[in-house]
Enzyme design. Structure first.
Site, PDB file in Angstrom:
ATOM      1  N   LYS A   1       0.676  -1.125   0.024  1.00 43.88           N
ATOM      2  CA  LYS A   1       0.141  -0.135   0.113  1.00 43.88           C
ATOM      3  C   LYS A   1       0.888   1.102  -0.041  1.00 43.88           C
ATOM      4  O   LYS A   1       0.734   2.149  -0.730  1.00 43.88           O
ATOM      5  CB  LYS A   1      -0.888  -0.028   1.350  1.00 43.88           C
ATOM      6  CG  LYS A   1      -1.861   1.020   1.296  1.00 43.88           C
ATOM      7  CD  LYS A   1      -2.608   1.170   2.621  1.00 43.88           C
ATOM      8  CE  LYS A   1      -3.328   2.378   2.966  1.00 43.88           C
ATOM      9  NZ  LYS A   1      -4.265   2.345   3.953  1.00 43.88           N
TER      10      LYS A   1
ATOM     11  N   GLU B   1      10.646  -4.643   4.363  1.00 45.60           N
ATOM     12  CA  GLU B   1      10.666  -5.832   4.082  1.00 45.60           C
ATOM     13  C   GLU B   1      10.245  -6.104   2.865  1.00 45.60           C
ATOM     14  O   GLU B   1      10.965  -6.807   1.836  1.00 45.60           O
ATOM     15  CB  GLU B   1       9.603  -6.846   4.830  1.00 45.60           C
ATOM     16  CG  GLU B   1      10.111  -6.945   6.167  1.00 45.60           C
ATOM     17  CD  GLU B   1       9.326  -6.080   7.079  1.00 45.60           C
ATOM     18  OE1 GLU B   1       8.966  -4.727   6.714  1.00 45.60           O
ATOM     19  OE2 GLU B   1       9.093  -6.190   8.493  1.00 45.60           O
TER      20      GLU B   1
ATOM     21  N   GLY C   1      -4.660  -2.008   4.946  1.00 40.94           N
ATOM     22  CA  GLY C   1      -3.916  -3.199   4.536  1.00 40.94           C
ATOM     23  C   GLY C   1      -4.467  -4.567   4.692  1.00 40.94           C
ATOM     24  O   GLY C   1      -4.580  -5.114   4.094  1.00 40.94           O
ATOM     25  N   ARG C   2      -4.999  -4.503   5.912  1.00 41.86           N
ATOM     26  CA  ARG C   2      -5.776  -5.860   6.375  1.00 41.86           C
ATOM     27  C   ARG C   2      -7.198  -6.058   5.782  1.00 41.86           C
ATOM     28  O   ARG C   2      -7.699  -7.190   5.976  1.00 41.86           O
ATOM     29  CB  ARG C   2      -5.910  -5.907   7.841  1.00 41.86           C
ATOM     30  CG  ARG C   2      -6.409  -4.961   8.697  1.00 41.86           C
ATOM     31  CD  ARG C   2      -5.869  -5.133  10.175  1.00 41.86           C
ATOM     32  NE  ARG C   2      -6.289  -3.774  10.860  1.00 41.86           N
ATOM     33  CZ  ARG C   2      -5.606  -2.717  11.072  1.00 41.86           C
ATOM     34  NH1 ARG C   2      -4.412  -2.758  10.493  1.00 41.86           N
ATOM     35  NH2 ARG C   2      -6.093  -1.759  11.778  1.00 41.86           N
TER      36      ARG C   2
ATOM     37  N   GLU D   1      -4.619  -6.643  14.965  1.00 42.92           N
ATOM     38  CA  GLU D   1      -4.098  -5.528  14.329  1.00 42.92           C
ATOM     39  C   GLU D   1      -5.152  -4.363  14.378  1.00 42.92           C
ATOM     40  O   GLU D   1      -4.869  -3.081  14.867  1.00 42.92           O
ATOM     41  CB  GLU D   1      -3.399  -5.528  13.098  1.00 42.92           C
ATOM     42  CG  GLU D   1      -2.484  -4.405  12.833  1.00 42.92           C
ATOM     43  CD  GLU D   1      -1.653  -4.319  11.375  1.00 42.92           C
ATOM     44  OE1 GLU D   1      -0.406  -4.568  11.732  1.00 42.92           O
ATOM     45  OE2 GLU D   1      -2.164  -4.255  10.330  1.00 42.92           O
TER      46      GLU D   1
ATOM     47  N   HIS E   1      -4.436 -33.692  17.533  1.00 44.56           N
ATOM     48  CA  HIS E   1      -3.146 -34.375  18.025  1.00 44.56           C
ATOM     49  C   HIS E   1      -2.022 -33.479  18.424  1.00 44.56           C
ATOM     50  O   HIS E   1      -0.823 -33.962  18.368  1.00 44.56           O
ATOM     51  CB  HIS E   1      -2.968 -35.092  16.822  1.00 44.56           C
ATOM     52  CG  HIS E   1      -3.983 -36.176  16.268  1.00 44.56           C
ATOM     53  ND1 HIS E   1      -4.070 -37.565  16.707  1.00 44.56           N
ATOM     54  CD2 HIS E   1      -4.908 -36.025  15.381  1.00 44.56           C
ATOM     55  CE1 HIS E   1      -4.989 -37.797  16.408  1.00 44.56           C
ATOM     56  NE2 HIS E   1      -5.774 -37.278  15.604  1.00 44.56           N
TER      57      HIS E   1
ATOM     58  N   LYS F   1       9.403  -0.800  14.265  1.00 47.21           N
ATOM     59  CA  LYS F   1      10.070  -0.402  12.897  1.00 47.21           C
ATOM     60  C   LYS F   1      11.041   0.470  13.086  1.00 47.21           C
ATOM     61  O   LYS F   1      12.203   0.392  12.624  1.00 47.21           O
ATOM     62  CB  LYS F   1       8.997   0.212  12.007  1.00 47.21           C
ATOM     63  CG  LYS F   1       8.048  -0.683  11.494  1.00 47.21           C
ATOM     64  CD  LYS F   1       7.080  -0.039  10.688  1.00 47.21           C
ATOM     65  CE  LYS F   1       5.908  -0.879   9.968  1.00 47.21           C
ATOM     66  NZ  LYS F   1       4.646  -0.162   9.417  1.00 47.21           N
TER      67      LYS F   1
HETATM   68  O1  LIG Z   1       1.147  -2.812   2.424  1.00 50.92           O
HETATM   69  P1  LIG Z   1       1.975  -2.119   3.142  1.00 50.92           P
HETATM   70  O2  LIG Z   1       2.294  -0.572   2.899  1.00 50.92           O
HETATM   71  O3  LIG Z   1       3.593  -2.562   2.399  1.00 50.92           O
HETATM   72  O4  LIG Z   1       1.964  -2.389   4.355  1.00 50.92           O
HETATM   73  C1  LIG Z   1       2.173  -3.728   5.007  1.00 50.92           C
HETATM   74  C2  LIG Z   1       1.559  -3.936   6.253  1.00 50.92           C
HETATM   75  O5  LIG Z   1       2.344  -3.374   7.315  1.00 50.92           O
HETATM   76  C3  LIG Z   1       1.417  -2.702   8.281  1.00 50.92           C
HETATM   77  O6  LIG Z   1       1.184  -1.372   8.217  1.00 50.92           O
HETATM   78  C4  LIG Z   1       2.026  -2.970   9.634  1.00 50.92           C
HETATM   79  O7  LIG Z   1       3.193  -3.070   9.863  1.00 50.92           O
HETATM   80  C5  LIG Z   1       0.122  -3.529   7.813  1.00 50.92           C
HETATM   81  O8  LIG Z   1      -0.983  -2.772   8.229  1.00 50.92           O
HETATM   82  C6  LIG Z   1       0.086  -3.500   6.408  1.00 50.92           C
HETATM   83  O9  LIG Z   1      -0.840  -4.688   6.202  1.00 50.92           O
END
Ligand SMILES: O=P(O)(O)OC[C@H]1O[C@](O)(CO)[C@@H](O)[C@@H]1O
Length: 531
Positions: free
Chosen positions: A194, A200, A252-253, A338, A369, A497
């Site tokens: 987003k 990452e 995002g979620r 979240e 199990h 972060k």
């Molecule tokens: O889509 P982006 O901006 O890379 O964010 C990834 C994820 O990181 C977050 O902002 C949390 O670190 C989430 O809410 C989101 O889904």
């Protein structure tokens, strides 16, 4: 209101609810949307308790806030944003106004662009530099990973497009493992972010670009991007015709319904993806129109509130007896924790009640199990949420599916009924006697009276998956409103972060002396082992 509910709980908590579960209660304490059934009869919520729970909804103004969300009002107050993932599945295009502008023409135009691109990838009209796309690698994390990864797995029986892989972790083991199995000449890399700043994702995206650049002349030509950041995607070198944008009112979620769902659309095809959206839209309409006693998201939320905020059960197990839903618990961990894992109310006050529960789980029968021992006999009560389909996708193995279903129903029955000492004695009376019989029997007692709910449906197809995921989204909304918090921000992820950014130079060799003793000790240890 909360105190009334707590007082009521004291009056019902020792009642064996199995004695209440007759056919009338089963009918009364269940609800459905078409052929999606929700049963909450195996709980100690009685009519009086339920009435008090409904009063919570009215006191919190859930109905008005729901309408405000669907209408595009800025209910995410800490970020000043609307919350409109529902617009992404508003397939009929009824106007949704944000800041005086109808967002639907853009939403539908982007969906059509996704349709065209997905169809071109699937047919071979869009090619890699070595020919037809064989593999799609979605690089994203959190909501830019969990939704499509869960969805592709859930709809595996409908997957007839190229192979799909998901890379999320900054651990190089993740991307290295995936790329090892792909041919750079026939791989499409989708960078899903987003913000297009997530460390990452951007790190993995650069790694993938370098990997592809070793084999093809124009690596960026085999990249697509899903993002709100036009500038970020352009700076990365991805041509605008392969950038699928969305607005900041998609959290995002909550984003798998739009561009973030592109990998899923490529896997199952545009028609099946639209069926998935239609399922969610059906749930949206149900949530908007159904009275509380028939309203699945409201009921699911209230049962959760009863168990967590009233009974004090801090966790909830999500147990899909549907192996294709094996990533659902992980998906729900982000969606729910979240969203509602917050200690401050919308007004900036300390929350008066507990935040949302810890959500965890694994598919049945595997969990049986592993951790069900604790669910049945541990000292803490863990409300369980079972999901089960009447039919699987392999008709020739239906008898095996029936065994799965029997296990699912057996577990909720066992949790409710338990086994008392007399019955336990009977189980071992032929082997032991006297004090040893008592000792052995005690180990075989199941306390029972442990609550569970069951979500049942005919078959996990795209439409049903859409209904189920939207059901969970709205459940989160209702819970958030009742608890008085903002379900749509996530400030709690920021501190880690920031500290990671500050620690990186130290890991690479800078002076660690400003850090606390534990952190600098760990840095020393890892340095001595080659970090
Ligand atoms: O889509 P982006 O901006 O890379 O964010 C990834 C994820 O990181 C977050 O902002 C949390 O670190 C989430 O809410 C989101 O889904």
């Amino acid at each position: 209101m909360w105190n009334d509910l707590r007082a009521h709980y004291e009056t019902v908590k020792d009642r064996r609810f199995e004695t209440m579960v007759d056919a009338d209660r089963a009918a009364d304490f269940s609800a459905n949307l078409g052929d999606l059934q929700f049963d909450y009869a195996k709980t100690n919520i009685d009519s009086e308790g339920r009435k008090a729970l409904f009063a919570l909804l009215d006191q919190a103004g859930v109905g008005a806030k729901r309408d405000a969300m669907f209408a595009g009002q800025k209910i995410n107050e800490t970020e000043g944003r609307a919350v409109l993932h529902t617009a992404l599945r508003n397939l009929d295009g009824d106007p949704v106004i944000v800041d005086g502008v109808d967002v639907m023409p853009d939403v539908l135009a982007t969906l059509e662009r996704m349709d065209d691109f997905a169809a071109a990838v699937r047919s071979g009209a869009f090619q890699g530099q070595g020919g037809k796309i064989t593999d799609v690698v979605n690089i994203g994390i959190g909501g830019s990973d969990l939704g499509p990864a869960m969805g592709v797995l859930a709809l595996a029986p409908y997957h007839d497009g190229p192979r799909c892989h998901f890379v999320s972790n900054v651990d190089p083991a993740d991307i290295a493992g995936v790329l090892r199995g792909c041919d750079p000449e026939t791989t499409l890399v989708i960078v899903a972010s987003k913000t297009f700043t997530t460390i990452e994702t951007m790190t993995n995206a650069r790694t993938a670009k370098a990997w592809m650049g070793q084999s093809v002349a124009d690596p960026a030509a085999q990249f697509a991007a899903l993002s709100t950041s036009e500038q970020g995607t352009a700076d990365f070198g991805i041509a605008p015709d392969r950038v699928f944008g969305f607005e900041d009112w998609v959290g995002g979620r909550y984003s798998m319904w739009g561009p973030i769902g592109l990998s899923m659309m490529i896997a199952i095809g545009p028609d099946a993806f639209r069926a998935f959206l239609r399922g969610a839209q059906d749930m949206d309409r149900h949530f908007q129109a159904a009275a509380w006693h028939e309203n699945l998201p409201a009921l699911l939320a209230l049962v959760g509130i009863w168990h967590n905020q009233i009974c004090g059960h801090a966790t909830r197990a999500v147990l899909p007896y549907d192996n294709n839903l094996s990533r659902l618990p992980a998906y729900l961990q982000q969606l729910e924790m979240e969203s509602n894992g917050k200690g401050v109310s919308m007004d900036g006050e300390d929350l008066a009640v507990n935040s949302g529960p810890v959500v965890w789980g694994e598919p049945g029968t595997n969990g049986q199990h592993a951790f069900y021992q604790l669910i049945h006999q541990g000292t803490r009560v863990i409300p369980c949420e079972f999901l089960v389909a009447a039919r699987g996708h392999d008709d020739d193995l239906h008898h095996q599916h029936q065994l799965l279903v029997a296990n699912c129903l057996a577990q909720s029955e066992a949790l409710m009924k338990g086994r008392d000492l007399d019955e336990a004695r009977g189980k071992v009376a032929d082997k032991f006697d006297g004090a040893e019989l008592e000792r052995q029997a005690k180990h075989r007692v199941f306390p029972g009276n442990r609550p569970s709910v069951t979500i049942a449906y005919p078959k996990l197809d795209p439409h049903m998956l859409g209904q189920i995921i939207a059901l969970y989204e709205h459940r989160v909304f209702v819970e958030g409103v009742v608890l008085g918090l903002n379900s749509y921000d996530q400030w709690g992820v920021e501190l880690g972060k920031e500290l990671a950014t500050a620690l990186q130079p130290i890991i690479e060799g800078a002076d660690a002396s400003g850090k606390d003793g534990s952190t600098s000790g760990l840095v020393d240890f890892l340095r001595s082992h080659g970090v």
